[in-house]
Design an enzyme around this catalytic site. Structure first.
Site, PDB file in Angstrom:
ATOM      1  N   TRP A 356     -24.273 -37.305  -9.778  1.00 64.72           N
ATOM      2  CA  TRP A 356     -23.284 -37.471 -10.863  1.00 64.72           C
ATOM      3  C   TRP A 356     -21.971 -36.781 -10.507  1.00 64.72           C
ATOM      4  O   TRP A 356     -21.048 -36.762 -11.300  1.00 64.72           O
ATOM      5  CB  TRP A 356     -23.834 -36.897 -12.172  1.00 64.72           C
ATOM      6  CG  TRP A 356     -23.947 -35.396 -12.202  1.00 64.72           C
ATOM      7  CD1 TRP A 356     -24.350 -34.588 -11.175  1.00 64.72           C
ATOM      8  CD2 TRP A 356     -23.645 -34.522 -13.282  1.00 64.72           C
ATOM      9  NE1 TRP A 356     -24.348 -33.274 -11.561  1.00 64.72           N
ATOM     10  CE2 TRP A 356     -23.913 -33.200 -12.857  1.00 64.72           C
ATOM     11  CE3 TRP A 356     -23.184 -34.720 -14.581  1.00 64.72           C
ATOM     12  CZ2 TRP A 356     -23.731 -32.084 -13.685  1.00 64.72           C
ATOM     13  CZ3 TRP A 356     -23.006 -33.615 -15.396  1.00 64.72           C
ATOM     14  CH2 TRP A 356     -23.281 -32.320 -14.951  1.00 64.72           C
ATOM     15  N   ASP A 357     -21.907 -36.204  -9.293  1.00 65.23           N
ATOM     16  CA  ASP A 357     -20.763 -35.369  -8.926  1.00 65.23           C
ATOM     17  C   ASP A 357     -19.425 -36.105  -8.977  1.00 65.23           C
ATOM     18  O   ASP A 357     -18.366 -35.483  -9.042  1.00 65.23           O
ATOM     19  CB  ASP A 357     -20.961 -34.777  -7.524  1.00 65.23           C
ATOM     20  CG  ASP A 357     -22.268 -33.997  -7.387  1.00 65.23           C
ATOM     21  OD1 ASP A 357     -23.251 -34.416  -8.010  1.00 65.23           O
ATOM     22  OD2 ASP A 357     -22.291 -32.992  -6.677  1.00 65.23           O
ATOM     23  N   GLU A 495     -31.277 -28.330 -14.235  1.00 63.70           N
ATOM     24  CA  GLU A 495     -32.521 -28.792 -13.608  1.00 63.70           C
ATOM     25  C   GLU A 495     -33.659 -27.779 -13.677  1.00 63.70           C
ATOM     26  O   GLU A 495     -34.767 -28.078 -13.249  1.00 63.70           O
ATOM     27  CB  GLU A 495     -32.245 -29.148 -12.146  1.00 63.70           C
ATOM     28  CG  GLU A 495     -31.244 -30.274 -12.001  1.00 63.70           C
ATOM     29  CD  GLU A 495     -30.887 -30.571 -10.551  1.00 63.70           C
ATOM     30  OE1 GLU A 495     -31.025 -29.667  -9.708  1.00 63.70           O
ATOM     31  OE2 GLU A 495     -30.457 -31.704 -10.280  1.00 63.70           O
ATOM     32  N   LYS A 617     -29.593 -23.446 -14.997  1.00 57.93           N
ATOM     33  CA  LYS A 617     -29.106 -23.488 -13.613  1.00 57.93           C
ATOM     34  C   LYS A 617     -27.599 -23.670 -13.603  1.00 57.93           C
ATOM     35  O   LYS A 617     -26.888 -23.161 -12.769  1.00 57.93           O
ATOM     36  CB  LYS A 617     -29.783 -24.668 -12.906  1.00 57.93           C
ATOM     37  CG  LYS A 617     -29.291 -24.898 -11.503  1.00 57.93           C
ATOM     38  CD  LYS A 617     -29.984 -26.076 -10.842  1.00 57.93           C
ATOM     39  CE  LYS A 617     -29.451 -26.281  -9.430  1.00 57.93           C
ATOM     40  NZ  LYS A 617     -29.985 -27.454  -8.770  1.00 57.93           N
ATOM     41  N   GLN A 618     -27.114 -24.464 -14.567  1.00 55.74           N
ATOM     42  CA  GLN A 618     -25.689 -24.809 -14.615  1.00 55.74           C
ATOM     43  C   GLN A 618     -25.355 -25.289 -16.021  1.00 55.74           C
ATOM     44  O   GLN A 618     -26.249 -25.464 -16.844  1.00 55.74           O
ATOM     45  CB  GLN A 618     -25.389 -25.908 -13.608  1.00 55.74           C
ATOM     46  CG  GLN A 618     -26.091 -27.217 -13.897  1.00 55.74           C
ATOM     47  CD  GLN A 618     -26.164 -28.120 -12.678  1.00 55.74           C
ATOM     48  OE1 GLN A 618     -27.091 -28.039 -11.890  1.00 55.74           O
ATOM     49  NE2 GLN A 618     -25.177 -28.975 -12.518  1.00 55.74           N
TER      50      GLN A 618
HETATM   51  C1  BGC Z   1     -27.004 -29.838  -8.942  1.00 58.19           C
HETATM   52  C2  BGC Z   1     -26.648 -31.232  -9.386  1.00 58.19           C
HETATM   53  C3  BGC Z   1     -25.746 -31.868  -8.353  1.00 58.19           C
HETATM   54  C4  BGC Z   1     -26.414 -31.832  -6.993  1.00 58.19           C
HETATM   55  C5  BGC Z   1     -25.520 -32.389  -5.910  1.00 58.19           C
HETATM   56  C6  BGC Z   1     -27.635 -29.894  -7.562  1.00 58.19           C
HETATM   57  O1  BGC Z   1     -27.897 -28.604  -7.118  1.00 58.19           O
HETATM   58  O2  BGC Z   1     -27.904 -29.261  -9.840  1.00 58.19           O
HETATM   59  O3  BGC Z   1     -25.992 -31.177 -10.630  1.00 58.19           O
HETATM   60  O4  BGC Z   1     -25.486 -33.179  -8.712  1.00 58.19           O
HETATM   61  O5  BGC Z   1     -26.710 -30.494  -6.663  1.00 58.19           O
HETATM   62  O6  BGC Z   1     -24.325 -31.702  -5.834  1.00 58.19           O
END
Ligand code: BGC
Length: 809
Positions: A356-357, A495, A617-618
């Protein structure tokens, strides 16, 4: 004089830092990128040469723990940079075969030019200076160029330069993936070309992409081309030319290796090897090619350079991140079947896949090179049928895009995840991140806000957006008791939370607030999308998609009735039941572990689970505050039947802020933006942290396997969206700059709906200009709530207290 705001440099060599520096000093042009590895180095724990191309995927099977796994990688292509230096009677040069007297590794951000200069003494006491420069041309996307300058300091004699094209390459660039099958390339042909040329053709084993390189190597002293002895060696997968060059003490000899790189995916070619060879025949000098590439970069910087005159470090990092974004997504990219891999094209982590970046990557481009984002969004459109099939196979309607996407748009997410702490494999639920679909929808809408490109919406955007909305409508379930629509079995951006243990045995979580609010927003937008078209077109689209006014009306109702979980005190719950989880003793964990980036792995290795705790996590819920302005949030919440209270939102922000480990670098950008209003200084600190995320390799080893394109681009978006408070709403471009002293004097340019705009921030006042002589049209801006129409040539300064109109200088 070197300008430190345009340079990243190192003046010592340290093997354990070299992978990171290689990724950071990659040279690329939006078509292809090559890591900044030393030309003479082969893959090892200290060096990792790598070249990656958009769409260069290959799938191979592996047996892991007795189980067959099919895995698609972004292939590390033949090494076109390979060059070796041998001084007569000595060993081939390497960093550990000589004494290093001085060392400099430099990256010129203005044109992605990498330079190394090494003064060394060999075992026979001979001192030699070697200066190497390298770039991929922004102007001719198939051209890569290397220049070596060799100066014997205290001796004369012969050197041998071996200039090679090496196809014996495997994917070895991610430690964690080494158990997987890593051979993707098969040799096809090696061929000498005339006196000074060599060429190589390879193919990928499954996807059958042919990849050709054709190199010519020239030797000069000053302007004079030297007649030198050459001998060619070739085998199936490797070819080189060994060149013997007489050198004299104090005199510099220059070697130029000019390489053309083509693949069978390229447009306007007959066959890659033939076309690489044809181009090689027409090659120009290194300097001419560099001047042309610099000129192409200058055009790009004219619209992309964000100037921060009062903070050199931020200035350098913002430019560096812009350069990395452009090395992956440049005007060369829009015409390819390309999107934005999470690690750009600088390494193999995440196998070159798209997540989704793009949500962090496209906004900056939307306002500089919308044709590039448009082209890159076509990557998704071309995979619409695959997404439709995936939805159908899972029992849903519409289109369900995968969490991780590669060549053909199937789901590439691994089903198991390896925990480096306890060396065990665990089931991975991250494919449940259906919110990736919301991101794709949102990106299209944002692109449309920046461009008003109704054609794109008609031909592509609307179809894809409606199918995504339809997918979400089909995964919602109606809860009669609540009279609300719910979504179960998903994962939010955080996540860490894979399952909610309520005894139901259900995987994923219920009613992730971020996903549900996005779904409500998409349902409302779907209506606006359809309203873009006159009645006849609208009904044609309805017929094409087997869609009806009733379905659209139903979505409007659903949009108002999506269930949003709340804590007892009114804080938005990240998902249903989150409030019942345990608090983590952060101090104890901080004291026990050096870093908490992979808190989920730490807890699993302790026999516990992140699922049990209030942590993330984020940014998850807080994504909403990043993506939408307060005005939009108010509208969205009122549509959902909530009263938006600034106080309640502040509490929600603080709540999640206190419980986040920022394990994903993306998180810093979001948090920096959402705390911006209340705590500008904190926000600046977080911007600095996120700007440095890769340069400082904050995740400890991750950057060497590829830079994080999302956070790098996100920092640029943070400057415009977060700090300038920029937002396109309706037909007005809004700004609400934050009072940050570090940004005083900042200038930048952008394009809104074809109109080039220049912005300047001084003493808290924002000047907006529509530059004359460009393709501009009058436009309406609103700054600090003051709305004004600007004519072409106007420059208006908006002080916080009111608007003070001045004529353009
Ligand atoms: C993040 C995701 C991201 C992916 C690729 C993961 O560590 O949790 O949000 O899309 O890395 O950058």
């Amino acid at each position: 004089m070197m300008d430190k705001t345009w340079t990243l440099s190192y003046d010592f060599f340290k093997p354990e830092l070299e992978w990171r520096r290689e990724a950071l000093t990659s040279t690329g042009n939006g078509y292809l990128t090559t890591r900044g590895a030393m030309e003479w180095a082969e893959a090892s724990e200290a060096h990792y040469p790598g070249t990656y191309m958009h769409g260069g995927y290959n799938r191979v099977g592996s047996i892991i723990g007795g189980r067959p796994i099919s895995n698609e990688d972004l292939v590390n292509l033949p090494n076109w940079t390979s060059m070796k230096l041998k001084i007569e009677g000595g060993e081939p040069f390497s960093m550990d075969s000589v004494e290093i007297l001085s060392y400099r590794h430099e990256f010129d951000i203005s044109c992605a030019l990498m330079t190394r200069e090494i003064l060394f003494r060999d075992s026979q006491g001979r001192e030699t200076n070697l200066r190497t420069r390298r770039f991929m041309s922004m102007q001719r996307m198939h051209l890569g160029a290397i220049e070596w300058e060799i100066t014997p300091k205290n001796w004369s004699g012969n050197v041998e330069v071996i200039s090679a094209l090496d196809g014996r390459i495997i994917n070895w660039g991610v430690h964690m993936y080494r158990p997987f099958e890593c051979k993707h390339l098969r040799p096809v042909k090696t061929e000498a070309m005339g006196e000074d040329g060599i060429s190589l053709l390879v193919t990928t084993s499954q996807s059958r992409i042919f990849f050709a390189s054709a190199a010519r190597t020239f030797v000069y002293q000053g302007d004079q081309e030297l007649k030198v002895m050459r001998s060619t060696h070739m085998q199936d997968d490797y070819i080189h030319q060994a060149i013997t060059i007489p050198v004299q003490q104090g005199k510099t000899v220059r070697v130029e290796k000019m390489v053309h790189l083509f693949s069978s995916k390229d447009k306007a070619i007959s066959e890659p090897l033939m076309n690489a060879q044809i181009h090689a025949k027409r090659v120009c000098s290194f300097d001419t090619a560099l001047t042309r590439s610099r000129n192409a970069w200058k055009q790009i910087w004219a619209v992309c350079d964000i100037r921060i005159p009062k903070h050199d470090e931020a200035q350098m990092l913002v430019r560096f991140n812009t350069c990395h974004l452009l090395m992956c997504c440049s005007p060369n990219t829009g015409d390819l079947d390309a999107a934005a891999p999470a690690r750009g094209l600088t390494g193999e982590h995440y196998n070159g896949r798209m997540f989704w970046d793009e949500m962090y990557i496209y906004p900056f481009l939307n306002y500089r090179f919308p044709e590039v984002t448009r082209g890159m969004m076509m990557y998704r459109y071309r995979r619409l049928d695959e997404a439709r099939e995936r939805a159908r196979e899972a029992g849903y309607e519409g289109a369900m895009y995968p969490w991780q996407s590669g060549s053909d748009g199937r789901e590439e997410t691994y089903l198991m995840n390896f925990n480096r702490r306890d060396k065990k494999w665990y089931p991975d639920q991250s494919f449940r991140q259906r919110h990736v679909n919301a991101a794709i929808f949102y990106n299209m809408w944002q692109y449309f806000q920046a461009t008003r490109d109704v054609d794109f919406m008609w031909n592509h955007g609307a179809r894809l957006m409606l199918e995504i909305a339809r997918f979400f409508a089909s995964i919602t379930v109606y809860n009669k008791e609540r009279d609300k629509y719910e979504i179960h079995g998903v994962m939010g951006p955080d996540e860490y939370h894979e399952n909610f243990e309520d005894g139901s045995g259900e995987h994923g979580v219920r009613n992730n607030a971020y996903t549900n609010v996005m779904v409500s927003w998409m349902f409302s937008r779907a209506n606006e999308v359809m309203n873009l078209f006159p009645a006849k077109r609208r009904s044609r689209l309805f017929a094409l998609l087997d869609f009806s006014e009733e379905e659209l009306a139903k979505w409007q109702e659903m949009s108002r009735k999506m269930f949003i979980p709340l804590h007892k005190d009114g804080i938005i719950s990240q998902f249903e039941g989150y409030e019942t989880l345990k608090e983590l003793d952060w101090d104890a964990y901080r004291a026990k572990y050096k870093n908490l980036y992979r808190l989920d792995f730490i807890l699993k290795a302790e026999g516990d689970l992140a699922d049990h705790y209030k942590l993330s996590k984020q940014a998850d819920t807080l994504m909403l505050f990043y993506l939408f302005s307060e005005t939009e949030l108010r509208e969205m919440f009122s549509n959902l039947g909530f009263e938006y209270s600034a106080d309640q939102m502040k509490k929600t922000i603080q709540y999640y802020f206190d419980r986040c480990s920022h394990c994903s670098t993306l998180s810093l950008v979001v948090h920096a933006a959402v705390v911006g209003n209340a705590y500008p200084e904190k926000s600046w600190d977080m911007l600095m942290k996120s700007l440095k995320a890769d340069v400082d390799d904050v995740q400890g080893g991750s950057t060497g396997e590829g830079i994080h394109l999302g956070v790098m681009s996100g920092t640029l978006d943070l400057v415009s969206r977060g700090f300038l408070g920029m937002e396109a709403r309706g037909n007005v471009l809004h700004f609400a700059p934050k009072p940050l002293p570090q940004l005083d004097g900042m200038t930048c340019r952008m394009v809104w709906r074809n109109t080039p705009i220049k912005l300047e921030l001084n003493d808290g006042a924002l000047t907006v200009c529509i530059e004359d002589g460009e393709s501009g049209q009058p436009l309406t801006v609103s700054v600090f709530g003051h709305t004004q129409e600007l004519q072409v040539g106007d420059c208006v300064t908006f002080a916080k207290a009111g608007a003070d109109r001045k004529k353009a200088a």
